[in-house]
Enzyme design. Structure first.
Site, PDB file in Angstrom:
ATOM      1  N   ASP A   1      -1.119  -6.038   0.088  1.00 30.19           N
ATOM      2  CA  ASP A   1      -1.330  -5.271   1.382  1.00 30.19           C
ATOM      3  C   ASP A   1      -2.628  -5.073   1.477  1.00 30.19           C
ATOM      4  O   ASP A   1      -3.445  -4.559   0.686  1.00 30.19           O
ATOM      5  CB  ASP A   1      -0.587  -4.098   1.458  1.00 30.19           C
ATOM      6  CG  ASP A   1       0.632  -3.998   2.023  1.00 30.19           C
ATOM      7  OD1 ASP A   1       0.864  -4.898   3.173  1.00 30.19           O
ATOM      8  OD2 ASP A   1       1.449  -3.087   1.961  1.00 30.19           O
TER       9      ASP A   1
ATOM     10  N   GLU B   1      -0.925  -5.715   8.729  1.00 26.57           N
ATOM     11  CA  GLU B   1      -0.111  -4.924   9.542  1.00 26.57           C
ATOM     12  C   GLU B   1      -0.484  -4.832  10.800  1.00 26.57           C
ATOM     13  O   GLU B   1      -1.446  -4.851  11.414  1.00 26.57           O
ATOM     14  CB  GLU B   1      -0.146  -3.378   9.247  1.00 26.57           C
ATOM     15  CG  GLU B   1       0.773  -3.043   8.099  1.00 26.57           C
ATOM     16  CD  GLU B   1       0.974  -1.690   7.832  1.00 26.57           C
ATOM     17  OE1 GLU B   1       0.455  -0.667   8.559  1.00 26.57           O
ATOM     18  OE2 GLU B   1       1.293  -1.220   6.779  1.00 26.57           O
TER      19      GLU B   1
ATOM     20  N   LYS C   1      -1.406  -9.322   3.060  1.00 24.32           N
ATOM     21  CA  LYS C   1      -0.317  -8.869   4.071  1.00 24.32           C
ATOM     22  C   LYS C   1      -1.147  -8.019   4.994  1.00 24.32           C
ATOM     23  O   LYS C   1      -1.753  -7.101   4.626  1.00 24.32           O
ATOM     24  CB  LYS C   1       0.871  -8.148   3.769  1.00 24.32           C
ATOM     25  CG  LYS C   1       1.826  -7.529   4.700  1.00 24.32           C
ATOM     26  CD  LYS C   1       3.239  -7.340   4.540  1.00 24.32           C
ATOM     27  CE  LYS C   1       3.484  -6.078   3.747  1.00 24.32           C
ATOM     28  NZ  LYS C   1       3.079  -5.028   4.580  1.00 24.32           N
TER      29      LYS C   1
ATOM     30  N   ASP D   1       0.956  -1.240   0.052  1.00 25.97           N
ATOM     31  CA  ASP D   1      -0.143   0.099  -0.009  1.00 25.97           C
ATOM     32  C   ASP D   1       0.904   1.173   0.016  1.00 25.97           C
ATOM     33  O   ASP D   1       0.305   2.401  -0.121  1.00 25.97           O
ATOM     34  CB  ASP D   1      -1.031  -0.058   1.191  1.00 25.97           C
ATOM     35  CG  ASP D   1      -0.317  -0.091   2.327  1.00 25.97           C
ATOM     36  OD1 ASP D   1       0.900  -0.264   2.629  1.00 25.97           O
ATOM     37  OD2 ASP D   1      -1.226   0.128   3.444  1.00 25.97           O
ATOM     38  N   SER D   2       2.147   1.102  -0.004  1.00 27.87           N
ATOM     39  CA  SER D   2       3.065   2.122  -0.387  1.00 27.87           C
ATOM     40  C   SER D   2       2.885   2.605  -1.736  1.00 27.87           C
ATOM     41  O   SER D   2       3.187   3.736  -1.815  1.00 27.87           O
ATOM     42  CB  SER D   2       4.699   1.856  -0.306  1.00 27.87           C
ATOM     43  OG  SER D   2       4.794   0.449  -1.212  1.00 27.87           O
TER      44      SER D   2
ATOM     45  N   GLU E   1       9.821  -3.982  10.236  1.00 28.62           N
ATOM     46  CA  GLU E   1      10.238  -3.002   9.538  1.00 28.62           C
ATOM     47  C   GLU E   1      10.710  -1.815  10.528  1.00 28.62           C
ATOM     48  O   GLU E   1      10.092  -1.820  11.598  1.00 28.62           O
ATOM     49  CB  GLU E   1       8.957  -2.200   8.771  1.00 28.62           C
ATOM     50  CG  GLU E   1       9.507  -0.892   8.207  1.00 28.62           C
ATOM     51  CD  GLU E   1       8.301  -0.205   7.142  1.00 28.62           C
ATOM     52  OE1 GLU E   1       7.343  -1.156   6.936  1.00 28.62           O
ATOM     53  OE2 GLU E   1       8.550   0.741   6.708  1.00 28.62           O
TER      54      GLU E   1
HETATM   55  O1  KIV Z   1       3.676  -1.168   1.654  1.00 25.11           O
HETATM   56  C1  KIV Z   1       4.739  -1.478   1.515  1.00 25.11           C
HETATM   57  O2  KIV Z   1       5.394  -1.329   0.271  1.00 25.11           O
HETATM   58  C2  KIV Z   1       5.392  -2.416   2.435  1.00 25.11           C
HETATM   59  C3  KIV Z   1       6.815  -2.745   2.545  1.00 25.11           C
HETATM   60  C4  KIV Z   1       7.604  -1.547   2.811  1.00 25.11           C
HETATM   61  C5  KIV Z   1       7.244  -3.962   3.275  1.00 25.11           C
HETATM   62  O3  KIV Z   1       4.555  -2.818   3.447  1.00 25.11           O
END
Ligand code: KIV
Length: 277
Positions: free
Chosen positions: A95, A127, A125, A56-57, A195
């Site tokens: 994510d 968090e 994924k 989600d980056s 992280e």
């Molecule tokens: O959103 C993302 O790119 C991430 C990575 C930094 C692990 O969660």
């Protein structure tokens, strides 16, 4: 859709959950990079990574948000489906965005199920390591959706985490993080991203769990490493944290190519005979 040990029509051996788990404690580290579209996902996949993460980056790197919090489920499905079309070999992980898995176990299952059905991802994924996330991990893995965990600095909680980005610096926080990792493992995750935590703490977590850990800003002791592709390519050139190593300077290349194109067009050098019919 399971990719476990199967061969696709082009007989590519795809990376499955069992392959990732089997890398725990092995000298050959897991290589993980992000991708948000089919083109970069294909390039990354062809370069031999084990896992492609649709992070989600995308919200901060591509979409211009200040944080990952505004990213929606529909946006993640859009990016994930595109990445799916580019990835043939690596395991694909997506994510789950902010507040799509914390409210209730039912909502977590529904939303993770949507991502899986509509994008074709192999896993998701989530968090955090609080009670809400543990409940979600249990419910989601129980219906057969593999889950990667994510501890330490968790960007979706950045407002709650305070000013210091590096997590687990004092003894109490470090012990809590090790505990959360064990609970995530018990809840069913197949791997855990760590992280921005001290390298020594990442080693302690890695020793404490039997699933692979994947570090970002967490030192060399993890079972694998992940970076955001646009950061390590030097495309996202405004982001320069200490842990980041740039393997290219593509932002400079883009600006230089665009300037040269403009100069050629203005000077009448492009298109020349070689590029005309
Ligand atoms: O959103 C993302 O790119 C991430 C990575 C930094 C692990 O969660």
């Amino acid at each position: 859709m399971s990719s476990e040990g199967t061969a696709s029509q082009s007989s590519v051996k795809r990376v499955g959950i069992r392959d990732v788990r089997a890398r725990k404690g092995r000298p050959e580290k897991l290589i993980v990079l992000t991708a948000y579209d089919a083109l970069f996902a294909r390039l990354v996949d062809e370069s031999g990574v084990d896992i492609v993460l649709v992070g989600d980056s995308a919200g901060t790197v591509l979409l211009g948000y200040d944080t990952t919090i505004p990213v929606t489920l529909d946006q993640m499905i859009h990016h994930a489906a595109a990445a799916r079309r580019g990835v043939k070999r690596a395991l694909l992980t997506v994510d789950m965005p902010f507040l799509t898995y914390q409210v209730s176990a039912e909502q977590a299952v529904t939303n993770c199920g949507r991502v899986m059905q509509e994008s074709g991802t192999d896993s998701v994924k989530l968090e955090g390591g609080g009670a809400d996330v543990l409940r979600a991990v249990q419910a989601v893995t129980a219906v057969g959706i593999p889950v990667m965990g994510h501890l330490g600095y968790t960007p979706q909680s950045e407002h709650a985490l305070g000013r210091s980005r590096v997590q687990g610096r004092d003894e109490r926080d470090a012990a809590a993080l090790v505990e959360q990792a064990k609970r995530l493992e018990d809840a069913g995750v197949f791997s855990i991203v760590l992280e921005l935590i001290p390298a020594s703490l990442a080693c302690a977590v890695t020793d404490a769990v039997s699933v692979p850990t994947i570090g970002i800003g967490a030192g060399v002791g993890c079972d694998g490493q992940v970076l955001v592709l646009h950061d390590m390519l030097g495309l996202n050139d405004r982001f320069a944290p200490k842990f980041l190593k740039r393997y290219a300077t593509l932002a400079d290349d883009v600006r230089s190519a665009v300037r040269q194109f403009g100069e050629d067009v203005r000077a009448g050098r492009y298109p020349d005979d070689d590029h005309s019919f």
